[in-house]
Motif scaffolding. Structure first.
Motif, PDB file in Angstrom:
ATOM      1  N   LYS A  96       0.830  -1.211   0.000  1.00 51.21           N
ATOM      2  CA  LYS A  96       0.000   0.000   0.000  1.00 51.21           C
ATOM      3  C   LYS A  96       0.868   1.268   0.000  1.00 51.21           C
ATOM      4  N   LEU A  97       2.151   1.107   0.260  1.00 53.83           N
ATOM      5  CA  LEU A  97       3.094   2.234   0.215  1.00 53.83           C
ATOM      6  C   LEU A  97       3.750   2.350  -1.151  1.00 53.83           C
ATOM      7  N   GLY A  98       3.356   1.497  -2.083  1.00 52.95           N
ATOM      8  CA  GLY A  98       3.988   1.430  -3.396  1.00 52.95           C
ATOM      9  C   GLY A  98       4.952   0.255  -3.438  1.00 52.95           C
ATOM     10  N   ARG A  99       5.795   0.241  -4.443  1.00 55.44           N
ATOM     11  CA  ARG A  99       6.771  -0.843  -4.589  1.00 55.44           C
ATOM     12  C   ARG A  99       7.883  -0.652  -3.568  1.00 55.44           C
ATOM     13  N   VAL A 100       8.114  -1.700  -2.782  1.00 57.44           N
ATOM     14  CA  VAL A 100       9.146  -1.670  -1.747  1.00 57.44           C
ATOM     15  C   VAL A 100      10.044  -2.885  -1.943  1.00 57.44           C
ATOM     16  N   PHE A 101      11.349  -2.658  -1.863  1.00 52.67           N
ATOM     17  CA  PHE A 101      12.312  -3.749  -1.924  1.00 52.67           C
ATOM     18  C   PHE A 101      12.647  -4.164  -0.498  1.00 52.67           C
ATOM     19  N   PHE A 102      12.351  -5.411  -0.155  1.00 52.88           N
ATOM     20  CA  PHE A 102      12.684  -5.959   1.158  1.00 52.88           C
ATOM     21  C   PHE A 102      14.067  -6.591   1.031  1.00 52.88           C
ATOM     22  N   LEU A 103      15.030  -6.034   1.735  1.00 52.87           N
ATOM     23  CA  LEU A 103      16.411  -6.489   1.635  1.00 52.87           C
ATOM     24  C   LEU A 103      16.997  -6.783   3.007  1.00 52.87           C
ATOM     25  N   SER A 104      18.008  -7.599   3.002  1.00 47.60           N
ATOM     26  CA  SER A 104      18.790  -7.854   4.202  1.00 47.60           C
ATOM     27  C   SER A 104      19.903  -6.808   4.274  1.00 47.60           C
ATOM     28  N   VAL A 105      20.344  -6.495   5.478  1.00 45.37           N
ATOM     29  CA  VAL A 105      21.476  -5.573   5.607  1.00 45.37           C
ATOM     30  C   VAL A 105      22.754  -6.200   5.058  1.00 45.37           C
ATOM     31  N   SER A 106      22.756  -7.528   4.925  1.00 50.44           N
ATOM     32  CA  SER A 106      23.934  -8.194   4.371  1.00 50.44           C
ATOM     33  C   SER A 106      23.870  -8.327   2.846  1.00 50.44           C
ATOM     34  N   SER A 107      22.800  -7.814   2.229  1.00 51.76           N
ATOM     35  CA  SER A 107      22.696  -7.809   0.772  1.00 51.76           C
ATOM     36  C   SER A 107      23.765  -6.870   0.202  1.00 51.76           C
ATOM     37  N   PRO A 108      24.068  -6.981  -1.084  1.00 50.11           N
ATOM     38  CA  PRO A 108      25.068  -6.070  -1.673  1.00 50.11           C
ATOM     39  C   PRO A 108      24.731  -4.589  -1.444  1.00 50.11           C
ATOM     40  N   LEU A 109      23.464  -4.204  -1.629  1.00 50.08           N
ATOM     41  CA  LEU A 109      23.108  -2.802  -1.390  1.00 50.08           C
ATOM     42  C   LEU A 109      23.211  -2.463   0.091  1.00 50.08           C
ATOM     43  N   GLY A 110      22.765  -3.360   0.949  1.00 53.36           N
ATOM     44  CA  GLY A 110      22.872  -3.133   2.394  1.00 53.36           C
ATOM     45  C   GLY A 110      24.311  -2.922   2.822  1.00 53.36           C
ATOM     46  N   GLN A 111      25.221  -3.720   2.266  1.00 51.47           N
ATOM     47  CA  GLN A 111      26.644  -3.564   2.588  1.00 51.47           C
ATOM     48  C   GLN A 111      27.202  -2.262   2.031  1.00 51.47           C
ATOM     49  N   ALA A 112      26.769  -1.892   0.825  1.00 57.38           N
ATOM     50  CA  ALA A 112      27.241  -0.633   0.231  1.00 57.38           C
ATOM     51  C   ALA A 112      26.761   0.571   1.030  1.00 57.38           C
ATOM     52  N   LEU A 113      25.620   0.429   1.694  1.00 55.22           N
ATOM     53  CA  LEU A 113      25.046   1.529   2.472  1.00 55.22           C
ATOM     54  C   LEU A 113      25.526   1.558   3.920  1.00 55.22           C
ATOM     55  N   HIS A 114      26.340   0.584   4.293  1.00 56.13           N
ATOM     56  CA  HIS A 114      26.841   0.517   5.674  1.00 56.13           C
ATOM     57  C   HIS A 114      27.417   1.869   6.086  1.00 56.13           C
ATOM     58  N   ASP A 115      26.978   2.366   7.223  1.00 57.99           N
ATOM     59  CA  ASP A 115      27.408   3.643   7.808  1.00 57.99           C
ATOM     60  C   ASP A 115      26.947   4.875   7.029  1.00 57.99           C
ATOM     61  N   LYS A 116      26.039   4.717   6.065  1.00 56.38           N
ATOM     62  CA  LYS A 116      25.489   5.876   5.350  1.00 56.38           C
ATOM     63  C   LYS A 116      24.279   6.388   6.108  1.00 56.38           C
ATOM     64  N   LYS A 117      23.989   7.689   5.916  1.00 54.94           N
ATOM     65  CA  LYS A 117      22.846   8.305   6.588  1.00 54.94           C
ATOM     66  C   LYS A 117      22.100   9.213   5.615  1.00 54.94           C
ATOM     67  N   THR A 118      21.001   9.787   6.064  1.00 51.98           N
ATOM     68  CA  THR A 118      20.188  10.658   5.216  1.00 51.98           C
ATOM     69  C   THR A 118      21.057  11.743   4.591  1.00 51.98           C
TER      70      THR A 118
END
Length: 155
Positions: A116-138
């Protein structure tokens, strides 16, 4: 969006993930029973090499469904302990993130889901994107798969 609305969105997404995982567990359990029943029936009606092949195939199917069920149960157990009422400044389990074009919920790897919020990607923090985003913030930017990613919102 208010903090209460953000929490409600994350609760909704977590419940959706729980529902999907429970469906996977139920499906795998039923498929395991069917495969076992098939192996048992093959045991009664077959003879020779054909019997062994059919029984082995049914046993392999049962083992595959058992692994699927075990993985879904592990994921379910993990996400049940995630407190989505907390707000985080960095990527970790239970965080919702928006970019200019996409929405992500870091919980477990279920892939792309229409919600209902639109298309959402459910990912693990250990996924490639999750790892690339490690320590990133807004407000942080990075390049992922040769595309720029700007964190627009994170909570």
């Amino acid at each position: 969006m208010t903090d209460a609305e953000k929490v409600e969105n994350k609760k909704y997404l977590k419940e959706l993930a729980i529902s999907i995982l429970q469906e996977r567990i139920d499906h795998a359990s039923a498929a395991m029973k069917d495969a076992q029943q098939s192996a048992n029936e093959d045991d009664k009606s077959s003879v020779g090499d054909k019997h062994h092949t059919g029984r082995a195939m049914a046993q392999n199917d049962r083992d595959i469904y058992a692994r699927q069920m075990e993985n879904a149960q592990k994921d379910l157990s993990f996400i049940l302990h995630i407190d989505v009422t907390l707000f985080h400044k960095k990527i970790e389990a239970g965080v919702f993130m928006e970019t200019e074009t996409e929405k992500y919920f870091f919980l477990t790897g279920l892939g792309q889901i229409d919600t209902k919020l639109g298309r959402v990607f459910f990912l693990s923090v250990s996924s490639p994107l999750g790892q690339a985003l490690h320590d990133k913030k807004t407000g942080d930017e990075l390049e992922f798969n040769k595309k720029p990613v700007v964190i627009k919102n994170l909570y």
